[in-house]
Design a protein around this motif. Structure first.
Motif, PDB file in Angstrom:
ATOM      1  N   THR A  78      -9.393  10.146  -1.670  1.00 27.16           N
ATOM      2  CA  THR A  78      -8.536   9.479  -2.656  1.00 27.16           C
ATOM      3  C   THR A  78      -7.450   8.673  -1.952  1.00 27.16           C
ATOM      4  OG1 THR A  78      -7.022  11.367  -2.846  1.00 27.16           O
ATOM      5  CG2 THR A  78      -8.898  11.286  -4.386  1.00 27.16           C
ATOM      6  N   ALA A  79      -6.934   7.689  -2.663  1.00 21.45           N
ATOM      7  CA  ALA A  79      -5.849   6.857  -2.127  1.00 21.45           C
ATOM      8  C   ALA A  79      -5.047   6.288  -3.288  1.00 21.45           C
ATOM      9  CB  ALA A  79      -6.405   5.726  -1.265  1.00 21.45           C
ATOM     10  N   VAL A  80      -3.784   5.932  -3.001  1.00 16.25           N
ATOM     11  CA  VAL A  80      -2.902   5.343  -4.012  1.00 16.25           C
ATOM     12  C   VAL A  80      -2.165   4.161  -3.402  1.00 16.25           C
ATOM     13  CG1 VAL A  80      -1.007   5.717  -5.628  1.00 16.25           C
ATOM     14  CG2 VAL A  80      -2.577   7.597  -5.112  1.00 16.25           C
ATOM     15  N   VAL A  81      -2.179   3.041  -4.094  1.00 16.91           N
ATOM     16  CA  VAL A  81      -1.459   1.839  -3.661  1.00 16.91           C
ATOM     17  C   VAL A  81      -0.484   1.442  -4.766  1.00 16.91           C
ATOM     18  CG1 VAL A  81      -1.641  -0.607  -3.051  1.00 16.91           C
ATOM     19  CG2 VAL A  81      -3.352   1.018  -2.205  1.00 16.91           C
ATOM     20  N   ALA A  82       0.773   1.245  -4.398  1.00 17.95           N
ATOM     21  CA  ALA A  82       1.779   0.775  -5.356  1.00 17.95           C
ATOM     22  C   ALA A  82       1.813  -0.745  -5.335  1.00 17.95           C
ATOM     23  CB  ALA A  82       3.150   1.333  -4.992  1.00 17.95           C
ATOM     24  N   VAL A  83       1.935  -1.348  -6.507  1.00 18.30           N
ATOM     25  CA  VAL A  83       1.986  -2.800  -6.639  1.00 18.30           C
ATOM     26  C   VAL A  83       3.277  -3.184  -7.352  1.00 18.30           C
ATOM     27  CG1 VAL A  83       0.883  -4.856  -7.597  1.00 18.30           C
ATOM     28  CG2 VAL A  83      -0.523  -2.951  -6.769  1.00 18.30           C
ATOM     29  N   GLU A  84       4.055  -4.049  -6.720  1.00 22.76           N
ATOM     30  CA  GLU A  84       5.263  -4.577  -7.350  1.00 22.76           C
ATOM     31  C   GLU A  84       5.026  -6.027  -7.737  1.00 22.76           C
ATOM     32  OE1 GLU A  84       9.900  -4.523  -6.177  1.00 22.76           O
ATOM     33  OE2 GLU A  84       8.743  -6.117  -5.193  1.00 22.76           O
ATOM     34  N   LEU A  85       5.312  -6.340  -8.995  1.00 22.81           N
ATOM     35  CA  LEU A  85       5.255  -7.717  -9.500  1.00 22.81           C
ATOM     36  C   LEU A  85       6.686  -8.175  -9.729  1.00 22.81           C
ATOM     37  CD1 LEU A  85       2.450  -7.194 -12.176  1.00 22.81           C
ATOM     38  CD2 LEU A  85       2.181  -7.778  -9.760  1.00 22.81           C
ATOM     39  N   ARG A  86       7.023  -9.334  -9.167  1.00 25.91           N
ATOM     40  CA  ARG A  86       8.438  -9.721  -9.214  1.00 25.91           C
ATOM     41  C   ARG A  86       8.602 -11.221  -9.399  1.00 25.91           C
ATOM     42  NH1 ARG A  86      12.178  -8.518  -4.021  1.00 25.91           N
ATOM     43  NH2 ARG A  86      10.094  -8.727  -3.147  1.00 25.91           N
ATOM     44  N   ASP A  87       9.628 -11.567 -10.178  1.00 26.71           N
ATOM     45  CA  ASP A  87      10.130 -12.933 -10.242  1.00 26.71           C
ATOM     46  C   ASP A  87      11.650 -12.837 -10.295  1.00 26.71           C
ATOM     47  OD1 ASP A  87      10.914 -12.325 -12.823  1.00 26.71           O
ATOM     48  OD2 ASP A  87       9.461 -13.632 -13.809  1.00 26.71           O
ATOM     49  N   PRO A  88      12.393 -13.946 -10.341  1.00 22.54           N
ATOM     50  CA  PRO A  88      13.856 -13.837 -10.314  1.00 22.54           C
ATOM     51  C   PRO A  88      14.449 -13.030 -11.463  1.00 22.54           C
ATOM     52  CG  PRO A  88      13.176 -16.079  -9.776  1.00 22.54           C
ATOM     53  CD  PRO A  88      11.934 -15.353 -10.202  1.00 22.54           C
ATOM     54  N   GLU A  90      12.767 -10.343 -13.317  1.00 16.84           N
ATOM     55  CA  GLU A  90      12.304  -8.976 -13.545  1.00 16.84           C
ATOM     56  C   GLU A  90      11.413  -8.472 -12.419  1.00 16.84           C
ATOM     57  OE1 GLU A  90       9.539  -8.354 -16.727  1.00 16.84           O
ATOM     58  OE2 GLU A  90       8.645 -10.351 -16.498  1.00 16.84           O
ATOM     59  N   ARG A  91      11.260  -7.141 -12.416  1.00 16.19           N
ATOM     60  CA  ARG A  91      10.322  -6.470 -11.523  1.00 16.19           C
ATOM     61  C   ARG A  91       9.520  -5.472 -12.342  1.00 16.19           C
ATOM     62  NH1 ARG A  91      13.989  -4.777  -6.226  1.00 16.19           N
ATOM     63  NH2 ARG A  91      13.588  -6.647  -4.983  1.00 16.19           N
ATOM     64  N   ARG A  92       8.223  -5.378 -12.049  1.00 14.71           N
ATOM     65  CA  ARG A  92       7.357  -4.408 -12.716  1.00 14.71           C
ATOM     66  C   ARG A  92       6.528  -3.695 -11.664  1.00 14.71           C
ATOM     67  NH1 ARG A  92       3.984  -7.767 -16.861  1.00 14.71           N
ATOM     68  NH2 ARG A  92       3.242  -5.696 -17.448  1.00 14.71           N
ATOM     69  N   ASP A  93       6.176  -2.441 -11.952  1.00 18.58           N
ATOM     70  CA  ASP A  93       5.454  -1.627 -10.976  1.00 18.58           C
ATOM     71  C   ASP A  93       4.181  -1.052 -11.582  1.00 18.58           C
ATOM     72  OD1 ASP A  93       7.507  -1.363  -8.623  1.00 18.58           O
ATOM     73  OD2 ASP A  93       8.669  -0.984 -10.440  1.00 18.58           O
ATOM     74  N   PHE A  94       3.103  -1.130 -10.806  1.00 19.36           N
ATOM     75  CA  PHE A  94       1.828  -0.538 -11.170  1.00 19.36           C
ATOM     76  C   PHE A  94       1.342   0.328 -10.015  1.00 19.36           C
ATOM     77  CE2 PHE A  94       2.052  -4.195 -13.918  1.00 19.36           C
ATOM     78  CZ  PHE A  94       1.413  -3.800 -15.086  1.00 19.36           C
ATOM     79  N   TYR A  95       0.441   1.249 -10.326  1.00 26.54           N
ATOM     80  CA  TYR A  95      -0.085   2.151  -9.301  1.00 26.54           C
ATOM     81  C   TYR A  95      -1.594   2.178  -9.408  1.00 26.54           C
ATOM     82  CZ  TYR A  95       4.737   3.098 -10.155  1.00 26.54           C
ATOM     83  OH  TYR A  95       6.080   2.916 -10.379  1.00 26.54           O
ATOM     84  N   LEU A  96      -2.263   1.829  -8.325  1.00 22.04           N
ATOM     85  CA  LEU A  96      -3.710   1.759  -8.283  1.00 22.04           C
ATOM     86  C   LEU A  96      -4.247   3.012  -7.611  1.00 22.04           C
ATOM     87  CD1 LEU A  96      -4.244  -1.977  -7.236  1.00 22.04           C
ATOM     88  CD2 LEU A  96      -3.727  -1.024  -9.494  1.00 22.04           C
ATOM     89  N   HIS A  97      -5.114   3.736  -8.317  1.00 25.33           N
ATOM     90  CA  HIS A  97      -5.698   4.980  -7.802  1.00 25.33           C
ATOM     91  C   HIS A  97      -7.150   4.736  -7.409  1.00 25.33           C
ATOM     92  CE1 HIS A  97      -2.536   8.014  -8.876  1.00 25.33           C
ATOM     93  NE2 HIS A  97      -2.089   6.934  -9.504  1.00 25.33           N
ATOM     94  N   PHE A  98      -7.496   5.153  -6.194  1.00 25.92           N
ATOM     95  CA  PHE A  98      -8.816   4.905  -5.629  1.00 25.92           C
ATOM     96  C   PHE A  98      -9.565   6.207  -5.368  1.00 25.92           C
ATOM     97  CE2 PHE A  98      -6.251   1.255  -4.612  1.00 25.92           C
ATOM     98  CZ  PHE A  98      -7.116   0.176  -4.674  1.00 25.92           C
ATOM     99  N   ALA A  99     -10.899   6.111  -5.412  1.00 30.36           N
ATOM    100  CA  ALA A  99     -11.776   7.220  -5.038  1.00 30.36           C
ATOM    101  C   ALA A  99     -12.840   6.657  -4.098  1.00 30.36           C
ATOM    102  CB  ALA A  99     -12.419   7.844  -6.266  1.00 30.36           C
ATOM    103  N   LYS A 100     -13.327   7.501  -3.200  1.00 37.34           N
ATOM    104  CA  LYS A 100     -14.333   7.061  -2.249  1.00 37.34           C
ATOM    105  C   LYS A 100     -15.708   7.517  -2.701  1.00 37.34           C
ATOM    106  CE  LYS A 100     -14.716   6.292   2.700  1.00 37.34           C
ATOM    107  NZ  LYS A 100     -14.188   6.666   4.048  1.00 37.34           N
ATOM    108  N   GLU A 101     -16.617   6.560  -2.821  1.00 36.20           N
ATOM    109  CA  GLU A 101     -18.004   6.845  -3.189  1.00 36.20           C
ATOM    110  C   GLU A 101     -18.886   6.525  -1.986  1.00 36.20           C
ATOM    111  OE1 GLU A 101     -19.129   4.770  -6.698  1.00 36.20           O
ATOM    112  OE2 GLU A 101     -17.732   5.853  -7.997  1.00 36.20           O
ATOM    113  N   GLY A 102     -19.354   7.562  -1.313  1.00 36.73           N
ATOM    114  CA  GLY A 102     -20.102   7.341  -0.080  1.00 36.73           C
ATOM    115  C   GLY A 102     -19.186   6.778   0.985  1.00 36.73           C
ATOM    116  N   GLU A 103     -19.472   5.578   1.435  1.00 34.08           N
ATOM    117  CA  GLU A 103     -18.633   4.914   2.431  1.00 34.08           C
ATOM    118  C   GLU A 103     -17.742   3.842   1.816  1.00 34.08           C
ATOM    119  OE1 GLU A 103     -18.427   5.838   5.652  1.00 34.08           O
ATOM    120  OE2 GLU A 103     -19.724   7.481   5.004  1.00 34.08           O
TER     121      GLU A 103
END
Length: 273
Positions: A78-88, A90-103
């Motif tokens: 498993t893995a988690v990546v945080a994503v920040e979206l920004r302009d002058p 506002e800022r918004r945050d999302f979190y992407l959750h990953f799973a490994k299937e085989g390789e």
């Protein structure tokens, strides 16, 4: 022949690299880029595959937003990546959750703190109150004054960067309230300690000063952590978690603890859903 072999040796590493499976951070950067991604479906699974049938997240959000990806955790499966979206503005945050299937790593879920859209109208309403109404508000709400409620709502709906800045600015008071809770041993025995901790006048005063709703345990699924809750709606909450032993931290999952960002000295920003 020797020139052919030399050219082949130079070409092979590039060819192998071109076909190597992407890592979670690389997938995230492709997925939030403003341009399309022809190979998107090869790196999606589960609910993410149903949500992004034709367009990436990057294509669905306004092009003016600057996108920044940060790998928070990557384990064997498993893995988690945080994503920040920004302009002058506002800022918004999302979190992407990953799973490994085989390789192959695949994006399985996209998360953010729910129902924060309810906050700004409430902030505007409180900020516009005249002094006479504020005085009446404080009389009716002695446990949560106008100043506290306004500050708490702003913090609840703030970006991760602004919440982290609030922690750094007030680090001394966070240390102080932590010491008070630990010295009181409120959570050493049973759940009744939560009520006693929040009723402690010194603890309560610091929580209010820091715009925190309460101190509790187990909201994140960690029996050994202390959670200083900012607020939220239903089970979608945001706050600060304290756990100095990294091995005892709860695992991030798309079903509950959607993000855990280190702030230093055993403190973390957390969000649940």
């Amino acid at each position: 022949m020797k020139y052919f072999l030399l050219a082949l040796c130079l070409w092979l590493p590039r060819a192998v690299g071109a076909f190597a499976p992407l890592e979670p951070l690389q997938i995230a950067e492709q997925f939030v880029a403003p341009t399309g991604w022809p190979d998107m479906k090869d790196y999606l699974c589960c609910e993410a595959a149903g949500q992004a049938k034709r367009e990436t997240l990057g294509q669905q959000i306004p092009g003016r937003l600057r996108r920044t990806c940060q790998l928070l955790e990557q384990g064997p499966s498993t893995a988690v990546v945080a994503v920040e979206l920004r302009d002058p503005a506002e800022r918004r945050d999302f979190y992407l959750h990953f799973a490994k299937e085989g390789e192959t790593w695949k994006l399985r879920a996209i998360r953010n703190l729910a129902m924060t859209h309810l906050g700004p109208p409430m902030v505007d309403l409180l900020a516009a109150m005249p002094r006479a109404e504020i005085a009446q508000y404080d009389l009716k709400h002695p446990e949560a004054s106008h100043a506290f409620t306004l500050g708490n709502l702003k913090l609840w709906t703030s970006s991760d960067a602004d919440i982290a800045a609030h922690f750094r600015k007030n680090r001394a008071d966070f240390r102080k309230v932590l010491r008070l809770v630990q010295a009181g041993q409120y959570f050493a025995a049973d759940s009744a300690g939560e009520q006693a901790a929040n009723a402690d006048p010194a603890v309560h005063a610091l929580l209010r000063k820091l715009y925190l709703g309460r101190v509790r345990r187990r909201e994140t699924g960690c029996a050994s952590c202390l959670e200083f809750v900012i607020g939220g709606k239903v089970t979608s909450t945001v706050g600060f978690l304290y756990q100095p032993e990294a091995t005892q931290l709860p695992a991030m999952t798309p079903d509950h603890l959607i993000v855990l960002k280190p702030l230093g000295e055993g403190w973390y920003l957390y969000k649940t859903t």
